[in-house]
Design a protein around this motif. Sequence first.
Motif, PDB file in Angstrom:
ATOM      1  N   GLU A  22       0.891  -0.986   0.070  1.00 55.89           N
ATOM      2  CA  GLU A  22      -0.051   0.124   0.095  1.00 55.89           C
ATOM      3  C   GLU A  22       0.817   1.369  -0.106  1.00 55.89           C
ATOM      4  OE1 GLU A  22      -2.617   2.681  -0.404  1.00 55.89           O
ATOM      5  OE2 GLU A  22      -3.220   0.357  -0.524  1.00 55.89           O
ATOM      6  N   LEU A  23       0.842   1.968  -1.056  1.00 49.86           N
ATOM      7  CA  LEU A  23       1.720   3.347  -1.238  1.00 49.86           C
ATOM      8  C   LEU A  23       0.547   4.461  -1.088  1.00 49.86           C
ATOM      9  CD1 LEU A  23       3.818   2.164  -3.916  1.00 49.86           C
ATOM     10  CD2 LEU A  23       4.509   2.346  -1.881  1.00 49.86           C
ATOM     11  N   GLY A  24      -0.499   4.156  -1.541  1.00 52.38           N
ATOM     12  CA  GLY A  24      -1.476   5.681  -1.658  1.00 52.38           C
ATOM     13  C   GLY A  24      -1.277   6.622  -2.684  1.00 52.38           C
ATOM     14  N   ARG A  25      -1.726   7.355  -3.088  1.00 50.29           N
ATOM     15  CA  ARG A  25      -1.675   8.431  -4.020  1.00 50.29           C
ATOM     16  C   ARG A  25      -2.487   9.451  -3.548  1.00 50.29           C
ATOM     17  NH1 ARG A  25      -4.875   9.096  -8.269  1.00 50.29           N
ATOM     18  NH2 ARG A  25      -3.370   9.572  -9.770  1.00 50.29           N
ATOM     19  N   ILE A  26      -2.109  10.800  -4.112  1.00 49.91           N
ATOM     20  CA  ILE A  26      -2.536  12.342  -3.682  1.00 49.91           C
ATOM     21  C   ILE A  26      -2.881  12.776  -4.843  1.00 49.91           C
ATOM     22  CG2 ILE A  26      -2.241  13.999  -2.233  1.00 49.91           C
ATOM     23  CD1 ILE A  26      -0.263  12.688  -0.561  1.00 49.91           C
ATOM     24  N   MET A  27      -3.996  13.499  -5.077  1.00 47.63           N
ATOM     25  CA  MET A  27      -4.481  14.522  -5.904  1.00 47.63           C
ATOM     26  C   MET A  27      -4.493  15.554  -5.353  1.00 47.63           C
ATOM     27  SD  MET A  27      -8.077  14.732  -7.810  1.00 47.63           S
ATOM     28  CE  MET A  27      -9.194  15.236  -6.420  1.00 47.63           C
ATOM     29  N   SER A  28      -3.887  16.653  -5.972  1.00 46.63           N
ATOM     30  CA  SER A  28      -4.186  18.086  -5.659  1.00 46.63           C
ATOM     31  C   SER A  28      -4.943  18.889  -6.520  1.00 46.63           C
ATOM     32  CB  SER A  28      -2.502  18.614  -5.537  1.00 46.63           C
ATOM     33  OG  SER A  28      -1.707  18.139  -4.807  1.00 46.63           O
ATOM     34  N   VAL A  29      -5.587  19.965  -5.813  1.00 48.70           N
ATOM     35  CA  VAL A  29      -6.553  20.663  -6.758  1.00 48.70           C
ATOM     36  C   VAL A  29      -6.162  22.176  -6.126  1.00 48.70           C
ATOM     37  CG1 VAL A  29      -8.861  21.306  -6.820  1.00 48.70           C
ATOM     38  CG2 VAL A  29      -8.535  18.871  -6.397  1.00 48.70           C
ATOM     39  N   MET A  30      -5.854  22.972  -7.073  1.00 46.84           N
ATOM     40  CA  MET A  30      -5.446  24.303  -6.983  1.00 46.84           C
ATOM     41  C   MET A  30      -6.740  25.321  -7.661  1.00 46.84           C
ATOM     42  SD  MET A  30      -1.617  23.483  -7.646  1.00 46.84           S
ATOM     43  CE  MET A  30      -2.145  21.941  -8.324  1.00 46.84           C
ATOM     44  N   LYS A  31      -7.184  26.202  -7.156  1.00 44.11           N
ATOM     45  CA  LYS A  31      -7.982  27.182  -7.799  1.00 44.11           C
ATOM     46  C   LYS A  31      -7.106  28.491  -8.152  1.00 44.11           C
ATOM     47  CE  LYS A  31     -12.641  29.283  -7.033  1.00 44.11           C
ATOM     48  NZ  LYS A  31     -13.877  29.324  -6.401  1.00 44.11           N
ATOM     49  N   LEU A  32      -7.508  28.444  -9.449  1.00 40.61           N
ATOM     50  CA  LEU A  32      -6.461  29.637 -10.118  1.00 40.61           C
ATOM     51  C   LEU A  32      -7.053  31.129  -9.702  1.00 40.61           C
ATOM     52  CD1 LEU A  32      -5.804  27.995 -13.586  1.00 40.61           C
ATOM     53  CD2 LEU A  32      -4.433  28.081 -11.666  1.00 40.61           C
ATOM     54  N   SER A  33      -6.253  32.016 -10.117  1.00 39.63           N
ATOM     55  CA  SER A  33      -6.854  33.128  -9.703  1.00 39.63           C
ATOM     56  C   SER A  33      -8.136  33.882 -10.715  1.00 39.63           C
ATOM     57  CB  SER A  33      -5.606  34.432  -9.982  1.00 39.63           C
ATOM     58  OG  SER A  33      -4.622  34.233  -9.194  1.00 39.63           O
ATOM     59  N   SER A  34      -7.854  33.047 -11.810  1.00 38.18           N
ATOM     60  CA  SER A  34      -9.034  32.987 -12.916  1.00 38.18           C
ATOM     61  C   SER A  34     -10.449  32.465 -12.449  1.00 38.18           C
ATOM     62  CB  SER A  34      -8.832  32.552 -14.134  1.00 38.18           C
ATOM     63  OG  SER A  34      -8.503  31.245 -14.079  1.00 38.18           O
ATOM     64  N   GLY A  35     -10.414  31.789 -11.328  1.00 38.55           N
ATOM     65  CA  GLY A  35     -11.442  31.102 -10.764  1.00 38.55           C
ATOM     66  C   GLY A  35     -11.564  29.509 -11.224  1.00 38.55           C
ATOM     67  N   GLY A  36     -10.950  29.173 -12.093  1.00 41.31           N
ATOM     68  CA  GLY A  36     -11.063  27.699 -12.686  1.00 41.31           C
ATOM     69  C   GLY A  36     -10.190  26.689 -11.968  1.00 41.31           C
ATOM     70  N   LEU A  37     -10.321  25.589 -11.805  1.00 40.39           N
ATOM     71  CA  LEU A  37      -9.289  24.583 -11.048  1.00 40.39           C
ATOM     72  C   LEU A  37      -8.388  23.966 -11.795  1.00 40.39           C
ATOM     73  CD1 LEU A  37     -12.440  22.780  -9.183  1.00 40.39           C
ATOM     74  CD2 LEU A  37     -10.962  24.494  -8.524  1.00 40.39           C
ATOM     75  N   PHE A  38      -6.993  23.692 -11.331  1.00 39.30           N
ATOM     76  CA  PHE A  38      -6.204  22.845 -11.839  1.00 39.30           C
ATOM     77  C   PHE A  38      -5.924  21.771 -11.047  1.00 39.30           C
ATOM     78  CE2 PHE A  38      -1.809  21.619 -12.554  1.00 39.30           C
ATOM     79  CZ  PHE A  38      -1.358  22.157 -13.886  1.00 39.30           C
ATOM     80  N   VAL A  39      -6.203  20.445 -11.563  1.00 35.10           N
ATOM     81  CA  VAL A  39      -6.220  19.358 -10.973  1.00 35.10           C
ATOM     82  C   VAL A  39      -4.711  18.531 -11.346  1.00 35.10           C
ATOM     83  CG1 VAL A  39      -7.341  17.057 -10.514  1.00 35.10           C
ATOM     84  CG2 VAL A  39      -8.682  19.026 -10.867  1.00 35.10           C
ATOM     85  N   GLN A  40      -4.171  18.209 -10.230  1.00 32.82           N
ATOM     86  CA  GLN A  40      -2.856  17.419 -10.604  1.00 32.82           C
ATOM     87  C   GLN A  40      -2.947  15.946 -10.199  1.00 32.82           C
ATOM     88  OE1 GLN A  40      -0.403  16.339  -8.463  1.00 32.82           O
ATOM     89  NE2 GLN A  40       1.327  16.112  -9.504  1.00 32.82           N
ATOM     90  N   SER A  41      -2.542  15.035 -10.811  1.00 35.27           N
ATOM     91  CA  SER A  41      -2.728  13.695 -10.518  1.00 35.27           C
ATOM     92  C   SER A  41      -4.114  13.278 -10.175  1.00 35.27           C
ATOM     93  CB  SER A  41      -1.744  13.345  -9.332  1.00 35.27           C
ATOM     94  OG  SER A  41      -0.509  13.247  -9.847  1.00 35.27           O
ATOM     95  N   PRO A  42      -5.211  13.227 -11.080  1.00 34.79           N
ATOM     96  CA  PRO A  42      -6.480  13.248 -10.838  1.00 34.79           C
ATOM     97  C   PRO A  42      -6.921  12.056 -10.309  1.00 34.79           C
ATOM     98  CG  PRO A  42      -6.013  12.819 -13.004  1.00 34.79           C
ATOM     99  CD  PRO A  42      -4.704  13.417 -12.540  1.00 34.79           C
ATOM    100  N   ALA A  43      -7.652  11.920  -9.271  1.00 35.74           N
ATOM    101  CA  ALA A  43      -8.142  10.646  -8.605  1.00 35.74           C
ATOM    102  C   ALA A  43      -9.339  10.007  -9.438  1.00 35.74           C
ATOM    103  CB  ALA A  43      -8.633  10.907  -7.083  1.00 35.74           C
ATOM    104  N   GLU A  44      -9.789   8.976  -9.004  1.00 40.45           N
ATOM    105  CA  GLU A  44     -11.048   8.571  -9.664  1.00 40.45           C
ATOM    106  C   GLU A  44     -12.131   9.442  -9.409  1.00 40.45           C
ATOM    107  OE1 GLU A  44     -13.970   4.459  -9.742  1.00 40.45           O
ATOM    108  OE2 GLU A  44     -12.323   4.624  -8.377  1.00 40.45           O
ATOM    109  N   LEU A  45     -12.828   9.805 -10.375  1.00 41.43           N
ATOM    110  CA  LEU A  45     -14.140  10.773 -10.366  1.00 41.43           C
ATOM    111  C   LEU A  45     -15.185  10.126 -10.028  1.00 41.43           C
ATOM    112  CD1 LEU A  45     -14.324  13.778 -10.777  1.00 41.43           C
ATOM    113  CD2 LEU A  45     -14.810  13.261 -13.288  1.00 41.43           C
TER     114      LEU A  45
END
Length: 227
Positions: A22-45
């Motif tokens: 078991e290693l686990g994995r991590i998704m990061s979500v950043m809200k841009l100044s423009s209001g949109g989202l930048f998703v890094q290493s997406p998890a199962e949606l």
Amino acid sequence: MLTQRGDRFWTYEESLRFFGVELGRIMSVMKLSSGGLFVQSPAELTPELKATLDDLGEVRFVAPASKLHGHLYMEQYRAAYPNAELLAAPGLPARRSDLRFDHLLGDTPDPRWGTDIDQVAVVGHRWLTEIAYFHRPSRTLILGDVGFHIGERSPLKTRLVARALRIYQRIGPPIEFRLTIENEDSFRRSIRDVLAWDFDRVVPGHGEILETGGKRAVLEGYDWLFE
């Protein structure tokens, strides 16, 4: 569902087993100044995750760490968010020929996210180039396989394997990655570029998030590179 870690920055952790470990994995979500989202290493949606993301804003960019790390489930985000752009790390378009990518990542961030997020292409490995990210508003460094961080909260088997791979309570790549670095000078320059960022928190590709003291931890984890 999502844990807020800092200014306009969230993470989502999910299970990942590799050869029974078991290693686990991590998704990061950043809200841009423009209001949109930048998703890094997406998890199962899942429906629950999608609802949570939709509450934060519109998913605009979906990015991996490398051709091996963080590209799973990208097709789900393409289907759910037709206006979102899928970003490719070097080598990923050939690996995921089933997907249409909108942008190839390198050292220079696109102006559409560059105000909030910087990036470095970590080069010098024999067969893998990874993109490291720095989220300025939250002072967070986001890594993939160049940044394992297995700690004492991990299962016993994971801790034992991590000790053998020299990634237990250290931030860095496993020993086999280190042994297949082809150009150490280029790799060292890439890590120096990462260390030039003003980060405090570190989100590893696998393992435990380090909330503070991240720059010293990365420097100590890479002491073998700077000897």
